[in-house]
Design an enzyme around this catalytic site. Structure first.
Site, PDB file in Angstrom:
ATOM      1  N   TYR A   1      12.404 -29.217  38.130  1.00 52.00           N
ATOM      2  CA  TYR A   1      11.357 -29.320  37.305  1.00 52.00           C
ATOM      3  C   TYR A   1      11.531 -30.452  36.237  1.00 52.00           C
ATOM      4  O   TYR A   1      12.761 -30.588  35.772  1.00 52.00           O
ATOM      5  CB  TYR A   1      11.333 -28.079  36.630  1.00 52.00           C
TER       6      TYR A   1
ATOM      7  N   GLU B   1       3.398 -12.322  39.339  1.00 54.17           N
ATOM      8  CA  GLU B   1       4.514 -12.785  40.336  1.00 54.17           C
ATOM      9  C   GLU B   1       5.039 -11.968  41.449  1.00 54.17           C
ATOM     10  O   GLU B   1       4.874 -10.739  41.123  1.00 54.17           O
ATOM     11  CB  GLU B   1       5.574 -13.203  39.337  1.00 54.17           C
TER      12      GLU B   1
HETATM   13  C1  3EB Z   1       8.593 -20.248  38.696  1.00 50.49           C
HETATM   14  O1  3EB Z   1       8.447 -20.732  40.161  1.00 50.49           O
HETATM   15  C2  3EB Z   1       8.015 -19.039  38.453  1.00 50.49           C
HETATM   16  O2  3EB Z   1      14.195 -18.252  36.385  1.00 50.49           O
HETATM   17  O3  3EB Z   1      15.215 -17.081  38.083  1.00 50.49           O
HETATM   18  C3  3EB Z   1      10.193 -17.352  39.461  1.00 50.49           C
HETATM   19  C4  3EB Z   1      11.593 -16.996  40.206  1.00 50.49           C
HETATM   20  C5  3EB Z   1      10.232 -17.810  38.272  1.00 50.49           C
HETATM   21  C6  3EB Z   1      12.648 -17.115  39.401  1.00 50.49           C
HETATM   22  C7  3EB Z   1      14.112 -17.804  37.571  1.00 50.49           C
HETATM   23  C8  3EB Z   1      11.533 -18.020  37.566  1.00 50.49           C
HETATM   24  C9  3EB Z   1      12.896 -17.877  38.150  1.00 50.49           C
HETATM   25  O4  3EB Z   1       9.064 -21.241  38.160  1.00 50.49           O
HETATM   26  C10 3EB Z   1       9.175 -18.468  37.623  1.00 50.49           C
END
Ligand code: 3EB
Length: 328
Positions: free
Chosen positions: A198, A312
Site C-alpha cells: 500500500y 469485512e
Molecule cells: C484491507 O484490505 C482491509 O491489518 O491484518 C484486512 C485484513 C485488513 C487484515 C490486517 C487489515 C488486515 O486493507 C483491512
C-alpha cells in the site's frame, strides 16, 4: 477427524473436556464471558455476536493436544498445528505501537521456540482501532508494531500470512494465530494492491498480511481467506453504501478463490462477517445468505480498520484428505 474449524453453541466448558480441541474462540466481550477455570485453549475475543450460527469457533484435531502457558502466551498443539494467543492491556494511556510489538514478539518467540516457524493465519483485535489522527491513528500504530516484530523475526513480505485486524470491545489487544512446522502457500488478489505494498498515504508502515494462505495439513486442505473489504486497488469503494460494499467484497473474495487455485470446492464453508453498524445487519444477512446459502456464518460487531468501511468478511475453505493426500 481431520483438523477442522466449526462454529458451535456448546458451552466452552464442555468443549474443553475434549483433549482433541486445540482452541475455542469465544465471540463475547470480557464482560459477557462467564468465568471458568483457566485453560490456555480458551480465548475471549472481545467481539460481540450480532446474529448467526456461532457463539464460538472451535478448532479440533484428530490427535491429542498438549497445551500450556509460556508467560503471557497461551499455546496448544497436536504436533503439527500450533495455536498461540496473547492478550495485553491496550487502554488509551498505553503506547499501542509498543504493546503490539511486544505481543507479536512474544508470539513469534514462542512459535520459534516450539519449532512452528511458519504462521499460516493470524487474527488481531484492536480496541478503538479508528481512534487517533493521521499517523497517530491506532490502526497505523498497530501496523508499525506488528511490522517491527515480524521484521525482527526475519519475516519478509512473501512470508506474511492471511490475517484479519478489526476493532473489538474493551481495553484488551487480543492476538491469536495458527502456525506450522512446514510453510503454507500465500496468495494475493489480482483486484487489490498487496496490503504490504500500500502507498504511504495509509501510514508509515504497511499492513503485514497476505490476502489468503493455503495450507495442506496431513489430513486436510485448508484455505484461509483474510479479512476482505470493499477495497479495489488500494482505494475504498462504495463509501456509504452497504449493499455496494458487500458486492465489491464478494467480487474480491471470488477473484481471490480463483487465484488460489485450490482443487475441488469453490466456496467458503465457515465465515465471519464483521459489521460496524448493527443497523446494517439485515441488509448484510440477506446478501450473505444469497451469496453463500449453505455456509456457517457468524455475524460479529466490530469496527473495520478504515472508518469508511462498513464491513469485512473472512472465511475458511476446508477439505478432508485421504491418507494419500487426495481430496475426499
Ligand atoms: C484491507 O484490505 C482491509 O491489518 O491484518 C484486512 C485484513 C485488513 C487484515 C490486517 C487489515 C488486515 O486493507 C483491512
Amino acid at each position: 477427524m481431520a483438523l477442522c474449524m466449526q462454529h458451535s453453541s456448546v458451552p466452552t466448558e464442555r468443549l474443553l473436556e475434549s483433549e482433541c480441541v486445540l482452541a475455542v474462540l469465544e465471540f463475547a466481550t470480557a464482560e459477557q464471558a462467564v468465568s471458568l477455570a483457566p485453560d490456555p485453549r480458551r480465548i475471549v475475543t472481545g467481539l460481540p455476536v450480532l446474529a448467526g450460527d456461532g457463539l464460538r469457533e472451535v478448532w479440533r484435531t484428530s490427535r491429542p493436544v498438549r497445551s500450556g502457558w509460556d508467560g503471557a502466551v497461551h499455546w496448544a498443539h497436536d504436533g503439527e498445528a500450533l495455536f498461540a494467543a496473547t492478550i495485553a492491556d491496550a487502554s488509551p494511556a498505553r503506547d499501542l505501537e509498543a504493546v503490539t510489538h511486544q505481543v507479536w514478539r512474544r508470539l513469534l518467540q514462542l512459535c520459534r521456540k516450539m519449532g512452528f516457524r511458519h504462521v499460516v493465519r493470524a487474527w488481531n483485535h484492536v480496541p478503538r482501532i479508528n481512534g487517533g489522527e493521521g499517523d497517530r491513528e491506532r490502526y497505523r500504530l498497530f501496523c508499525a508494531g506488528r511490522y517491527r516484530a515480524l521484521t525482527d523475526h526475519g519475516y519478509v513480505s512473501r512470508r506474511y500470512s492471511a490475517a484479519s485486524a478489526v476493532g473489538n470491545v474493551g481495553d484488551a489487544l487480543v492476538v491469536y494465530l495458527l502456525a506450522s512446522r512446514v510453510p503454507g502457500r500465500h496468495v494475493e488478489n489480482p483486484r487489490q494492491v498487496s496490503a504490504y505494498a500500500y502507498p504511504r498515504q495509509y501510514g508509515p508502515r504497511p499492513p503485514s498480511f497476505a490476502r489468503a494462505t493455503a495450507k495442506a495439513w496431513r489430513d486436510a486442505l485448508h484455505l484461509y481467506v483474510s479479512g476482505t473489504a470493499s477495497i479495489v486497488g488500494h482505494q475504498s469503494a462504495a463509501r456509504g453504501d452497504v449493499a455496494g460494499q458487500l458486492s465489491v467484497t464478494f467480487a474480491n473474495i471470488g477473484r481471490l478463490l480463483s487465484a488460489a487455485e485450490v482443487p475441488g470446492n469453490e466456496r467458503l464453508d465457515v465465515l465471519r462477517v464483521y459489521v460496524r453498524d448493527p443497523a446494517d445487519i439485515e441488509t448484510t444477512m440477506a446478501v450473505v445468505g444469497e451469496y453463500t446459502p449453505s455456509a456457517s456464518v457468524a455475524y460479529l460487531r466490530a469496527d473495520i480498520c478504515r472508518s469508511e468501511l462498513a464491513l469485512e468478511i473472512e472465511g475458511v475453505m476446508q477439505q478432508k484428505l485421504s491418507g494419500s493426500g487426495r481430496v475426499e
